[in-house]
Design an enzyme around this catalytic site. Structure first.
Site, PDB file in Angstrom:
ATOM      1  N   ALA A 143      -3.476 -19.168 -28.765  1.00 24.18           N
ATOM      2  CA  ALA A 143      -4.411 -20.044 -28.673  1.00 24.18           C
ATOM      3  C   ALA A 143      -3.988 -21.333 -28.199  1.00 24.18           C
ATOM      4  O   ALA A 143      -4.129 -21.851 -26.934  1.00 24.18           O
ATOM      5  CB  ALA A 143      -5.260 -20.754 -29.849  1.00 24.18           C
ATOM      6  N   THR A 144      -3.006 -21.849 -28.871  1.00 28.00           N
ATOM      7  CA  THR A 144      -2.398 -23.459 -28.402  1.00 28.00           C
ATOM      8  C   THR A 144      -1.734 -23.270 -27.233  1.00 28.00           C
ATOM      9  O   THR A 144      -2.023 -24.339 -26.488  1.00 28.00           O
ATOM     10  CB  THR A 144      -1.390 -23.819 -29.576  1.00 28.00           C
ATOM     11  OG1 THR A 144      -2.156 -23.666 -30.750  1.00 28.00           O
ATOM     12  CG2 THR A 144      -1.034 -25.136 -29.236  1.00 28.00           C
TER      13      THR A 144
ATOM     14  N   LYS B 184     -11.145 -11.533 -38.263  1.00 25.74           N
ATOM     15  CA  LYS B 184      -9.523 -11.768 -38.253  1.00 25.74           C
ATOM     16  C   LYS B 184      -9.383 -12.474 -39.575  1.00 25.74           C
ATOM     17  O   LYS B 184      -9.761 -13.469 -39.849  1.00 25.74           O
ATOM     18  CB  LYS B 184      -9.129 -12.707 -37.112  1.00 25.74           C
ATOM     19  CG  LYS B 184      -7.716 -12.660 -37.046  1.00 25.74           C
ATOM     20  CD  LYS B 184      -7.305 -13.861 -35.921  1.00 25.74           C
ATOM     21  CE  LYS B 184      -5.738 -14.494 -36.293  1.00 25.74           C
ATOM     22  NZ  LYS B 184      -5.363 -15.671 -35.594  1.00 25.74           N
TER      23      LYS B 184
END
Lengths: 255, 255, 255, 255
Positions: free
Chosen positions: A205-206, A96
């Protein structure tokens, strides 16, 4: 439900998780399980070998693929070095690609990103390119040979959702590779919307790792991605300016 | 997942479906199954006894409760007559109260609605009140004794989603009875948003019955409601104006 | 520019100001001058006779009409008493009718509002009815004989702008009396939007009186209302999903 | 009102117009007059010398500066040639740089744009750079020496307004040169919003030239830009989630 296929690999889950920000490995395991993810991205520059070991073991135990990322890279050169490191350590060509312009906005640096993508493709990497939501840059990344293009909804960690759905629609309309909405997702409806706009998957993610209850939020996103995927394919009703009775009273019942 | 409790009855599904607009009983059955609904609203003024019979049988076979409604009523008086009819025919005190101002907007007529709610409660009905999104009217309906208050997201059949999320939040913040988002839902992310705003359930008809593939859309909404419910309870991250790295690079890794 | 006509009175300005919250009479005078307003609403229950005297003199010196209002009234009865008081004190039949449900939301109480409007009209008042944005209530107020209907954009003092433009459009589409957007306006573009949606005028207080520089904000709103008024009548371009060159290159230049 | 200063030239108007799409020179003259613009952009590749002559005369008669642009250029090389041509023909170093990726989206091609900007600056041009709304690209253009940076609100000719106000705010927050909102504007409130977000000026063409009444729309935008400019500087009230009375009833009146 059709599987998501990237670089010839089929996955049933269309939710990709990042690991940053989680309070503990236990919490991460619970969130991953609840989310049903089959692919998780890991910041290569963040882990010492020992720490990475525990994380990779946790993922490997669950049969979750690792998508190493170049978070923290500001130039094409740094990104290439990180990618090489990842390839060696993880024995995967997948990367990525993040090339960030500065630490304040964490926004992608389009020219460096394009430069890095071109070089990585030449070196045989399978590039998942994290980009801004500019439809022109997205198309260029595909033309350079990226296996997935990952436009942001909003800056990393803001939880602002998809600030410009119109751009995401433009990107999807011209795409020949999977489009993954990456960054900006705050809550479940954002992820559902991403899929309804035609994205093939969602990366976040967060929104999970820093939620009050990461496991529960992982489950929320699993449902949200399924919801948006199905709704897109079910063919939604058009938006109308004027009301329309679901149970019209005129004439004979039509049931 | 906590069950939805209305008038002492617990239901696992938080999705309530309407039946109007579906092309066939078979299609309805498939959509109901896919949606997982346990409660379905039926327009009493719409069905002849024979037709209603087939519908009720279909619902009864699946163990789905019937919430008769007063769709097509323009006055408190009409609504009361329809409710009495429903009680007699279906042997239930439950009634979804709709009092519509006109056929163009299909918007609720607040004064007639309040009048009808008061009388129905007095007569022992358990009133599910379909209302506009005015927080004052919503609170009045609860004070009058309604067992659920059902504000619209947008006019019936428009698929415009939730036009005024702020009002829905105001309604939820003061509510002591279940709040059901009713009308306006177009696609999955709208339903997820309703739940994230704090609604206890979502009611929709057209969005499923007139979708290109009603069964698939029913499944989409099942996931969407679950997603929004879980996300609300998982405690989402705050919205931030500025970026925040999920994988901060400074200092020692914290995993 | 066509004048705004309410109850047979023509006004060139389509901006109506409230006076509450201004730090001083001097500041108020400067803001009024900059705004170009010809009509200002004053809370009758707020002023002692002496204080009101200075305010009325300031307005009278500028030839600004006074629209007394019933701010602070929670019932039709209180509103009627306040209106009678205003009529006696100011020798005007004009009254801005506010009947508020509670001090927390300051939202209009629709049933009390309709009740008060009906009685005031019977008693010969010219009623400017402050209401929520429900299109049904708005139409009822017109049918009861109000000379202007004034839906809110958002709750008083929030500065959230127009939360539900769709409702404002529905109200305008069916209106036979002037529609004045009242409450919720935060900044200039909100007022321009109100006019573009078809409102005949805009009423605001806090957005000017509590701005850092009230006079400058008064000037901003004068321009904003003119901008929206002209734009509505100029016939805007349609919104398109796809780009269209302003200077097409194909064929012969057409200038 | 402070003048807009670009490259040392002060202008009172903060509205820049394009000329494309107008039905006639007469209509253009009327629209320019009504708009109060002092700077107009002209597509160099569009006009034959004779046609351009009439246009330039019309502008020169009004004392309106010409900002030649490179509309229709797809590469840095084309843009450079067009800029050289413009400099020779119009005896100005000013150039609005457009480098478009394709005819479908008309979106800027960021890498070609940056390349062209760098070369033009080196050759002594004063570059007004039309760009997407990516904050990173905007900052790069300033660092390369552009005298103004012109992010789009939405694709050219769509009239969709400002699709991503957050990005415009990010661009403004870091800018050291004038930021001009360029493209996407549909109606007056869009232009007011651009100025409220902190833009220094607004550029538009289609919204005026293709309006039903271009002169009236020109006047609308003149007011809109003034409104937004003043509102930004007047210091708007904060947005609040809860109501706040403009005329509080408690205690002594504070006027």
């Amino acid at each position: 439900t059709e599987p998501l296929v990237i670089d010839g690999v089929a996955m049933c889950s269309r939710l990709i998780l990042g690991t940053g920000g989680i309070p503990s490995l236990d919490a991460l395991g619970a969130a991953l399980d609840a989310s049903g993810t089959e692919l998780t991205t890991v910041a290569m520059r963040r882990y010492s070998p020992g720490e990475a070991g525990s994380l990779f073991e946790l993922l490997s135990d669950r049969g979750i693929r690792i998508l190493p990322n170049t978070a923290g890279c500001f130039t094409a050169r740094e990104a290439l070095l990180t990618a090489e490191l990842a390839r060696e350590a993880l024995e995967t060509d997948w990367i990525k690609l993040e090339v960030i312009a500065d630490e304040t906005t964490l926004l992608p640096d389009a020219p460096e990103l394009l430069e890095a993508a071109e070089q990585l493709v030449t070196k045989g990497f399978k590039v998942f390119a994290y980009t801004n939501d500019d439809p022109v840059t997205a198309l260029r990344l595909e033309e350079l040979g990226c296996v997935a293009v990952m436009p942001l909804g909003a800056p990393i960690g803001t939880g602002l959702g998809i600030l410009n759905p119109h751009n995401i629609e433009l990107i999807v309309a011209r795409a020949g590779v999977p489009i993954v909405l990456d960054a900006g997702i705050g809550t479940a409806s954002d992820a559902a919307l991403a899929m309804e706009l035609g994205c093939d998957a969602v990366l976040l993610a967060t929104a999970v790792t820093r939620a009050h209850d990461p496991a529960r939020m992982g489950a929320a996103f699993r449902h949200a991605v399924a919801a948006g995927y199905l709704a897109r394919r079910a063919g939604r009703i058009p938006q109308r300016r004027h009301a329309l009775a679901s149970s019209p009273m005129e004439g004979r019942p039509d049931l």
